[in-house]
Scaffold this motif. Structure first.
Motif, PDB file in Angstrom:
ATOM      1  N   LEU A  48      -5.697   3.168  -2.908  1.00 46.71           N
ATOM      2  CA  LEU A  48      -4.567   4.005  -1.727  1.00 46.71           C
ATOM      3  C   LEU A  48      -3.925   2.833  -2.580  1.00 46.71           C
ATOM      4  CD1 LEU A  48      -6.626   5.278   0.225  1.00 46.71           C
ATOM      5  CD2 LEU A  48      -5.661   6.257  -1.099  1.00 46.71           C
ATOM      6  N   GLY A  49      -3.409   2.108  -3.415  1.00 43.23           N
ATOM      7  CA  GLY A  49      -2.706   1.331  -3.797  1.00 43.23           C
ATOM      8  C   GLY A  49      -2.333  -0.213  -4.135  1.00 43.23           C
ATOM      9  N   GLN A  50      -3.775  -0.593  -4.648  1.00 45.10           N
ATOM     10  CA  GLN A  50      -2.989  -2.009  -5.084  1.00 45.10           C
ATOM     11  C   GLN A  50      -2.186  -2.320  -6.054  1.00 45.10           C
ATOM     12  OE1 GLN A  50      -5.463  -4.547  -4.607  1.00 45.10           O
ATOM     13  NE2 GLN A  50      -6.157  -3.940  -2.892  1.00 45.10           N
ATOM     14  N   HIS A  62       6.818   2.538  -3.648  1.00 48.75           N
ATOM     15  CA  HIS A  62       5.525   3.059  -4.374  1.00 48.75           C
ATOM     16  C   HIS A  62       4.706   3.189  -3.541  1.00 48.75           C
ATOM     17  CE1 HIS A  62       1.912   2.601  -7.179  1.00 48.75           C
ATOM     18  NE2 HIS A  62       1.500   2.317  -5.900  1.00 48.75           N
ATOM     19  N   GLU A  63       4.107   2.036  -2.406  1.00 45.35           N
ATOM     20  CA  GLU A  63       3.637   2.513  -1.321  1.00 45.35           C
ATOM     21  C   GLU A  63       3.471   3.635  -0.622  1.00 45.35           C
ATOM     22  OE1 GLU A  63       0.788   1.310  -1.742  1.00 45.35           O
ATOM     23  OE2 GLU A  63       1.692  -0.718  -2.694  1.00 45.35           O
ATOM     24  N   HIS A  71       2.725   6.702  -1.607  1.00 44.66           N
ATOM     25  CA  HIS A  71       0.935   7.065  -1.223  1.00 44.66           C
ATOM     26  C   HIS A  71       1.059   7.898  -0.327  1.00 44.66           C
ATOM     27  CE1 HIS A  71      -1.427   5.008  -4.900  1.00 44.66           C
ATOM     28  NE2 HIS A  71      -0.736   4.118  -4.610  1.00 44.66           N
ATOM     29  N   GLU A 107      -1.577   7.101  -8.674  1.00 40.66           N
ATOM     30  CA  GLU A 107      -0.900   5.561  -9.055  1.00 40.66           C
ATOM     31  C   GLU A 107       0.802   5.806  -9.812  1.00 40.66           C
ATOM     32  OE1 GLU A 107      -0.865   2.917  -7.339  1.00 40.66           O
ATOM     33  OE2 GLU A 107      -2.784   3.826  -6.766  1.00 40.66           O
ATOM     34  N   HIS A 148      -4.518   1.773 -13.240  1.00 38.51           N
ATOM     35  CA  HIS A 148      -3.308   1.994 -12.191  1.00 38.51           C
ATOM     36  C   HIS A 148      -2.746   2.185 -13.851  1.00 38.51           C
ATOM     37  CE1 HIS A 148      -3.882  -0.662  -9.036  1.00 38.51           C
ATOM     38  NE2 HIS A 148      -3.436   0.358  -8.681  1.00 38.51           N
TER      39      HIS A 148
HETATM   40 ZN   LIG Z   1      -0.506   2.210  -5.792  1.00 39.40          ZN
END
Ligand SMILES: [Zn+2]
Length: 433
Positions: A18-20, A288-289, A292, A368, A411
């Motif tokens: 969920l979003g590195q 971006h986060e 998610h 992503e 990603h």
């Molecule tokens: Zn992400």
């Protein structure tokens, strides 16, 4: 050895999927927009993309290509190494001996399972240590991504092992209980049990597991917090807190993520991002986060895992029967309800997940890309986003081929992310007057 603990790997994937947006950089925390990417009537998406890509020095690019491509081979070596360990445990009948030992210690079945799990996990950790230490410690240091000395790194590994010991014991006790009671339908019920434990772990991870490794605290920068909360409120996110984490303890990578479920769901950014990211870049990453979050990627990801786990267990149900008919006697495994079967379960599971690598990566990568689009629209920081993509490029290959990206990238590649940002900018030039 991550491939030997698939359940925890899935948990890790579910909590970080969920979003590195990890990034590392020698670049200053100031945004530099190349001339080709300045808003003008002649704005050209390709030229702007290439100008951003050219900001990365060739030596830095060669280094990140080498790091990332080395990761392709590690996928294979991890897989083969794990297979070799499993075959060793089965063919030397170490697995059967570990079961016999557990049975001598207690007559209580669930406790036998827990003891077997402890024996198995410790043995596999020791056998897997050479590759695990190279991969997790020396290689990370070689590429300048790690900040820990060997002592603290080892302590973190031991904490991980302890978590694995407890959660794995709970899961194996539950699963073998199901298998013994429901010999024909255990794959379905076992999948549901596994999924439920996954939900619990995702739920408690930000509150109980993450703090075992890092200090998580409310972001202590009032100006930045205001900026992020405004962005959140404008996007219908009822947040009153933004969290930060001291990731620089372990790594130089910048990152942010959405973790947790329901009440424990939160957005966290790490101190590397805070220190080295420009304000525009931080806002782009936060957008971006938030993507998610708003797009319900946590819940969609959980549903995907539910389907995946059911398919995985169905595949196990058939392949275990087949393998035990052929080699069960030789390995001294009494049946599917015998804990000594565990290395075989891990072996078959590692084949399953190895083959599915592109599917797993693609399922994450698609989300992503969605979060990227959402983040651009929400933050309107196309240049900050391009800068973030370059920062990421210090450990993730910038310009892979399309098939390479499909197989190995969880990603979108840096080039595709910058291209998307420049396309967004080209379509929104009116905003930049
Ligand atoms: Zn992400």
């Amino acid at each position: 050895m991550k491939q030997l603990c698939w359940f925890l790997l899935i948990v890790a994937a579910a909590t970080t999927l969920l979003g590195q947006s990890d990034v590392r950089s020698a670049m200053p925390a100031k945004l530099t927009i190349p001339p080709e990417a300045q808003p003008s009537a002649q704005f050209n998406i390709e030229a702007a993309t290439n100008a951003y890509l050219a900001q990365m020095p060739p030596a830095a690019r060669a280094r990140s290509d080498a790091y990332f491509e080395g990761g392709y081979w590690l996928l294979l070596w991890d897989f083969l190494y794990g297979v070799a360990i499993a075959l060793l445990l089965l063919n030397l009948r170490w697995s059967a001996k570990m079961r016999d030992l557990a049975e001598r210690i207690t007559r209580f079945k669930p406790l036998q399972t827990a003891i077997y799990w402890a024996e198995y996990l410790i043995l596999v950790t020791i056998l897997g240590a050479p590759l695990g230490i190279y991969e997790g410690y020396f290689r990370e240091h070689k590429y300048g991504l790690a900040t820990q000395t060997f002592g603290p790194w080892t302590i973190d590994q031991l904490k991980g092992l302890a978590i694995n010991l407890v959660l794995g014991a709970i899961l194996t006790m539950a699963l073998f209980g199901v298998v013994r009671r429901l010999p024909r339908t255990w794959w379905l019920w076992g999948a549901l049990v596994t999924f439920l434990l996954l939900v619990v772990v995702v739920l408690i991870a930000p509150v109980y597991l993450v703090p075992m490794f890092n200090k998580v605290s409310p972001l202590n920068d009032p100006v930045l917090t205001q900026r992020i909360l405004r962005l959140a409120h404008a996007n219908g996110i009822p947040a009153n807190d933004v969290y930060m984490m001291d990731a620089s303890k372990q790594t130089t990578r910048m990152s942010a993520n959405v973790s947790g479920l329901g009440n424990t769901m939160r957005i966290t950014l790490n101190d590397n991002l805070l220190r080295r990211g420009s304000p525009e870049e931080i806002e782009a990453v936060m957008g971006h986060e938030m993507g998610h979050y708003v797009l319900n990627h946590v819940y969609k990801g959980m549903f995907f895992f539910l389907v995946l786990i059911v398919v995985w267990f169905a595949a196990l149900f058939h392949s275990l029967q087949w393998a035990l008919r052929r080699w069960g006697d030789r390995w001294q495994i009494r049946g599917i309800g015998d804990t000594a079967v565990l290395p075989l379960v891990m072996l078959l599971s590692s084949i399953f997940f190895f083959v599915l690598t592109p599917v797993l990566n693609t399922s994450v990568r698609v989300q992503e890309a969605e979060a990227d689009m959402y983040g651009l629209n929400a933050s309107r920081q196309a240049d900050g986003f391009a800068q973030a993509a370059i920062h990421l490029g210090e450990y993730r290959k910038m310009s892979p081929g399309p098939i390479e990206e499909w197989i190995f990238f969880d990603h979108p590649s840096g080039r595709n992310r910058i291209h998307a940002a420049m396309q967004w900018k080209a379509e929104n030039l009116a905003l930049f007057h």
